[in-house]
Design a protein around this motif. Structure first.
Motif, PDB file in Angstrom:
ATOM      1  N   GLU A  47      -6.207  10.414  93.314  1.00 24.51           N
ATOM      2  CA  GLU A  47      -4.786  10.083  93.236  1.00 24.51           C
ATOM      3  C   GLU A  47      -4.225  10.479  91.871  1.00 24.51           C
ATOM      4  O   GLU A  47      -3.133  11.049  91.769  1.00 24.51           O
ATOM      5  N   GLY A  48      -4.964  10.203  90.813  1.00 26.19           N
ATOM      6  CA  GLY A  48      -4.531  10.585  89.467  1.00 26.19           C
ATOM      7  C   GLY A  48      -4.427  12.099  89.305  1.00 26.19           C
ATOM      8  O   GLY A  48      -3.478  12.603  88.684  1.00 26.19           O
ATOM      9  N   LEU A  49      -5.387  12.828  89.859  1.00 28.24           N
ATOM     10  CA  LEU A  49      -5.341  14.288  89.797  1.00 28.24           C
ATOM     11  C   LEU A  49      -4.129  14.834  90.545  1.00 28.24           C
ATOM     12  O   LEU A  49      -3.454  15.751  90.066  1.00 28.24           O
ATOM     13  N   LEU A  50      -3.860  14.274  91.727  1.00 32.97           N
ATOM     14  CA  LEU A  50      -2.687  14.700  92.485  1.00 32.97           C
ATOM     15  C   LEU A  50      -1.399  14.405  91.728  1.00 32.97           C
ATOM     16  O   LEU A  50      -0.480  15.233  91.701  1.00 32.97           O
ATOM     17  N   ASP A  51      -1.318  13.225  91.119  1.00 31.79           N
ATOM     18  CA  ASP A  51      -0.133  12.863  90.332  1.00 31.79           C
ATOM     19  C   ASP A  51       0.076  13.856  89.190  1.00 31.79           C
ATOM     20  O   ASP A  51       1.187  14.322  88.945  1.00 31.79           O
ATOM     21  N   ALA A  53      -1.144  17.004  88.885  1.00 30.60           N
ATOM     22  CA  ALA A  53      -0.816  18.340  89.391  1.00 30.60           C
ATOM     23  C   ALA A  53       0.628  18.397  89.897  1.00 30.60           C
ATOM     24  O   ALA A  53       1.340  19.374  89.638  1.00 30.60           O
ATOM     25  N   THR A  54       1.066  17.366  90.580  1.00 31.05           N
ATOM     26  CA  THR A  54       2.431  17.342  91.095  1.00 31.05           C
ATOM     27  C   THR A  54       3.442  17.304  89.957  1.00 31.05           C
ATOM     28  O   THR A  54       4.461  18.004  90.003  1.00 31.05           O
ATOM     29  N   GLY A  55       3.172  16.518  88.947  1.00 32.70           N
ATOM     30  CA  GLY A  55       4.053  16.480  87.780  1.00 32.70           C
ATOM     31  C   GLY A  55       4.157  17.846  87.118  1.00 32.70           C
ATOM     32  O   GLY A  55       5.252  18.292  86.746  1.00 32.70           O
ATOM     33  N   ASN A  56       3.016  18.517  86.969  1.00 26.30           N
ATOM     34  CA  ASN A  56       3.023  19.860  86.378  1.00 26.30           C
ATOM     35  C   ASN A  56       3.804  20.845  87.242  1.00 26.30           C
ATOM     36  O   ASN A  56       4.566  21.667  86.713  1.00 26.30           O
ATOM     37  N   LEU A  57       3.615  20.788  88.549  1.00 29.86           N
ATOM     38  CA  LEU A  57       4.344  21.694  89.437  1.00 29.86           C
ATOM     39  C   LEU A  57       5.848  21.465  89.356  1.00 29.86           C
ATOM     40  O   LEU A  57       6.633  22.421  89.279  1.00 29.86           O
ATOM     41  N   LEU A  58       6.261  20.219  89.392  1.00 32.20           N
ATOM     42  CA  LEU A  58       7.695  19.926  89.298  1.00 32.20           C
ATOM     43  C   LEU A  58       8.280  20.430  87.986  1.00 32.20           C
ATOM     44  O   LEU A  58       9.391  20.978  87.949  1.00 32.20           O
ATOM     45  N   GLU A  59       7.550  20.256  86.905  1.00 32.57           N
ATOM     46  CA  GLU A  59       8.013  20.733  85.603  1.00 32.57           C
ATOM     47  C   GLU A  59       8.140  22.257  85.599  1.00 32.57           C
ATOM     48  O   GLU A  59       9.142  22.807  85.123  1.00 32.57           O
ATOM     49  N   ARG A  60       7.170  22.956  86.164  1.00 32.49           N
ATOM     50  CA  ARG A  60       7.217  24.422  86.205  1.00 32.49           C
ATOM     51  C   ARG A  60       8.346  24.921  87.118  1.00 32.49           C
ATOM     52  O   ARG A  60       9.024  25.894  86.799  1.00 32.49           O
ATOM     53  N   PHE A  61       8.534  24.251  88.253  1.00 32.13           N
ATOM     54  CA  PHE A  61       9.636  24.638  89.140  1.00 32.13           C
ATOM     55  C   PHE A  61      10.977  24.433  88.450  1.00 32.13           C
ATOM     56  O   PHE A  61      11.882  25.253  88.573  1.00 32.13           O
TER      57      PHE A  61
END
Length: 156
Positions: A47-51, A53-61
């Motif tokens: 769950e922490g890894l997904l959180d 990775a998702t935060g990083n993706l949103l920031e890059r988008f």
């Protein structure tokens, strides 16, 4: 009667569930409980890894979207296509929400099973209150989604 190294479901549980008693070695029950608790720990790490990775993706988008805003010719078909792709990618990040719900749900089921094993296998101490844990959730799964195609995302 069973040996000191085995345990069986108590008679009161048997009467309540109308299930036959099964003797299991205490060390087997402890090993299964430990494995369930380790699986819960692994799910929390996932769950922490997904959180993360998702935060990083949103920031890059978001960074890409802001960079596109500085380009001239906002009616350029290529630019519009890139923006549309970015918006679709953000929408598909709802996968994170679904995955997190499944992880939390599965963790609760594993925890309930681990505690139920302990409750059924171990004799309670004299001053110990019995645990009332139901490892079975209300629903089999909090998420009914099984694909990420356009238009297939359901909000829960």
């Amino acid at each position: 009667m069973h040996s000191p190294n085995t345990t069986s479901i108590p008679d009161h549980a048997l009467a309540a569930s109308q299930q036959p008693s099964v003797s299991l070695p205490v060390n087997l029950v402890a090993d299964v409980q430990d494995a369930l608790l380790m699986a819960m720990t692994d799910l929390k790490r996932l769950e922490g890894l997904l959180d993360h990775a998702t935060g990083n993706l949103l920031e890059r988008f978001s960074t890409a979207n802001h960079a596109l805003a500085h380009l001239t010719g906002s009616d350029n078909p290529d630019l519009l296509s890139i923006r549309h792709a970015l918006h679709q990618a953000v929408t598909e990040l709802q996968f994170h929400d679904m995955a997190t719900q499944l992880i939390v749900h599965t963790g609760k089921v594993l925890q309930g099973c681990a505690w139920k094993l302990a409750e059924e296998a171990m004799e309670p101490e004299e001053d110990e209150m019995p645990m009332c844990i139901d490892p079975t959730p209300d629903r089999p799964s909090p998420v009914t989604q099984n694909e990420m195609d356009a238009g297939s995302i359901d909000l829960f």
